[in-house]
Design a protein around this motif. Structure first.
Motif, mmCIF file in Angstrom:
data_model
loop_
_atom_site.group_PDB
_atom_site.id
_atom_site.type_symbol
_atom_site.label_atom_id
_atom_site.label_comp_id
_atom_site.label_asym_id
_atom_site.label_seq_id
_atom_site.Cartn_x
_atom_site.Cartn_y
_atom_site.Cartn_z
ATOM 1 N N ARG A 1 -13.195 -11.582 7.713
ATOM 2 C CA ARG A 1 -13.054 -10.470 6.776
ATOM 3 C C ARG A 1 -13.867 -10.646 5.502
ATOM 4 O O ARG A 1 -13.934 -9.723 4.688
ATOM 5 N N SER B 1 -7.581 -0.798 -5.158
ATOM 6 C CA SER B 1 -8.571 0.084 -4.512
ATOM 7 C C SER B 1 -8.679 1.400 -5.265
ATOM 8 O O SER B 1 -8.739 2.464 -4.660
ATOM 9 N N ASP C 1 -12.787 -0.071 -2.472
ATOM 10 C CA ASP C 1 -11.928 -0.985 -1.727
ATOM 11 C C ASP C 1 -12.354 -2.445 -1.850
ATOM 12 O O ASP C 1 -11.772 -3.312 -1.189
ATOM 13 N N SER D 1 -5.582 -3.844 2.158
ATOM 14 C CA SER D 1 -4.349 -3.451 2.827
ATOM 15 C C SER D 1 -4.028 -4.360 4.006
ATOM 16 O O SER D 1 -2.884 -4.406 4.466
ATOM 17 N N ALA D 2 -5.021 -5.099 4.503
ATOM 18 C CA ALA D 2 -4.781 -6.031 5.610
ATOM 19 C C ALA D 2 -4.147 -7.327 5.145
ATOM 20 O O ALA D 2 -3.817 -8.184 5.976
ATOM 21 N N SER E 1 -13.092 -6.102 1.756
ATOM 22 C CA SER E 1 -13.076 -4.639 1.585
ATOM 23 C C SER E 1 -11.845 -4.005 2.210
ATOM 24 O O SER E 1 -11.784 -2.780 2.349
ATOM 25 N N ASP E 2 -10.889 -4.822 2.622
ATOM 26 C CA ASP E 2 -9.676 -4.295 3.254
ATOM 27 C C ASP E 2 -8.437 -4.968 2.683
ATOM 28 O O ASP E 2 -7.755 -5.721 3.387
ATOM 29 N N TRP F 1 0.839 -1.201 0.000
ATOM 30 C CA TRP F 1 0.000 0.000 0.000
ATOM 31 C C TRP F 1 0.875 1.254 0.000
ATOM 32 O O TRP F 1 1.999 1.246 0.485
#
Length: 445
Positions: A370, A334, A338, A401-402, A398-399, A299
């Protein structure tokens, strides 16, 4: 007759004459200072300082307790209170010394408060300079500016400004038609530091206001902040040169030389700078986006003038040149939103009911933390293999970056547990080795 006149007007003789004038003024000041009532005034000033010290020692704990109770105050207000608390003794001294000066002017002759007035003016000026120079973030520049201002204010208050200026003007070198004196150099340094500090303060304040504006996209916020910084720092530099009397027309030649240098030796640098502006304008990537460029996945931390900072899941920070992001193929996970869809493949035995397998896989994926439930996972048969029925399981997160690998691992683990609970087998290749002729000929030496 011309030679003696030239010698008389030389910089060395001018410097000696200026030093002699300063010594004469110093002798006169000492003669005036060594009078009985001046020692009385010094004693009064020392007594006022001791009183201010005692009052500050008494007030400081109460002020600290009151500051601790001010939760939720803006940062700038708390910093101002900290400055006041650290300089409380000087603040009290300035207030008390001016009270004493005003009282003595009313009850005594002006000469009896002359030295106290100078001390009060010096203390007030030093206090204001200490507060004003806090706007300079760089410690070295702040100290330089503070001590330079204290020195000049002290010289001005004691009435030695003209003599000091003449002394600095006498120390000079001649470069062609231009004369560079020490006084001009001091002016240039002080003005440049002051204007750069002011530009930095205004840039920081403007950047904070821009970042608080939610109607501006993150990429445009970065571009606006960079443009504001360039304008303010450029204006500070040219204003400092103009104020000290430097002719700016000569910069046109320098600009032409820089242009030639850019054309030959700095092509990559300019390309990265232009690419950075294009990235900010077209909003293709912005801080916080998750991107893939070749083997690099991570990211975006920040967008620089020359490069983009990308942090990967293993903690490595890559500095990708802006040109690579313009000319290469970039996957922005994204860009518009996202939401990211992930696919995993698996197979089950031919003896298992495919309808049950699909439902169990969907329920298992939906139970992972998640995985989005408003976008239900789906499972489809994609083929009949040699020893298994092959499936694809698709789900949304939706994440990004995790991390992507960890969520895939969690879904695989959920499938394993769900298949084991429902007696669904996952086939794996098996091999049989048969020996056709068990009787082997003897090995002869």
């Amino acid at each position: 007759m011309n030679q003696p006149e030239a010698t008389q007007q030389s910089p060395f003789h001018t410097l000696l004459a200026t030093l002699q004038d300063l010594l004469t003024l110093a002798e006169g000041f000492l003669a005036t200072f060594l009078r009985p009532w001046n020692f009385y005034q010094l004693g009064i000033a020392v007594a006022v300082f001791v009183l201010a010290h005692l009052l500050a020692h008494w007030f400081t704990p109460a002020l600290r307790d009151w500051m601790r109770s001010r939760e939720g105050w803006p940062t700038w207000r708390m910093r101002l209170l900290i400055m006041v608390q650290r300089r409380l003794r000087m603040i009290l001294f300035v207030v008390l010394i001016w009270l004493v000066v005003n009282v003595m002017k009313e009850v005594t002759w002006p000469s009896r408060s002359y030295l106290l007035t100078i001390i009060a003016e010096l203390a007030s000026a030093w206090l204001l300079i200490a507060f004003a120079t806090r706007l300079i973030v760089n410690p070295g520049a702040r100290s330089l500016m503070r001590y330079a201002a204290w020195t000049w204010v002290t010289i001005s208050i004691v009435g030695l400004a003209d003599e000091t200026q003449n002394l600095l003007e006498s120390v000079a070198i001649q470069i062609g038609d231009s004369r560079l004196s020490l006084w001009l150099a001091v002016q240039a340094v002080v003005l440049l530091v002051a204007l750069v500090a002011l530009a930095r303060f205004l840039a920081g304040t403007g950047a904070a206001s821009i970042r608080r504006n939610d109607s501006i996209s993150p990429s445009m916020q970065v571009l606006a902040v960079k443009f504001l910084q360039v304008c303010l720092y450029g204006a500070a530099f040219f204003m400092a040169l103009k104020l000290v009397g430097v002719d700016l027309t000569g910069l046109a030649v320098l600009s032409g030389a820089i242009g030639v240098g850019l054309g030959f030796g700095l092509q990559k640098v300019v390309s990265n700078l232009v690419s950075g502006v294009i990235i900010l304008l077209d909003k293709s990537i912005k801080p916080g986006d998750v991107i893939s460029l070749g083997e690099t996945f991570g990211w975006i931390n920040s967008l620089g003038a020359r490069y983009v900072s990308i942090t990967t899941r293993d903690g490595k920070e890559y500095l990708i040149p802006n040109e690579d992001l313009i000319t290469g193929q970039v996957v922005n996970w994204s860009h518009s939103n996202d939401f990211v869809r992930l696919d995993i493949f698996f197979g089950t035995s031919y003896g298992d009911d495919p309808h049950l397998v699909r439902q169990v896989a969907i329920d298992a994926a939906a139970g992972v933390g998640r995985v989005l439930t408003d976008r239900q996972p789906v499972c489809h048969i994609v083929g009949f293999g040699d020893s298994s029925v092959d499936y694809i399981l698709r789900f949304w997160i939706s994440d990004p970056s995790a991390g992507l690998t960890n969520i895939r691992g969690n879904v695989y683990l959920a499938l394993w547990d769900a298949f084991k609970a429902n007696d669904i087998s996952i086939p794996f290749p098996q091999r049989e080795v048969r020996v056709v002729n068990e009787t082997l000929p003897a090995i002869r030496d």
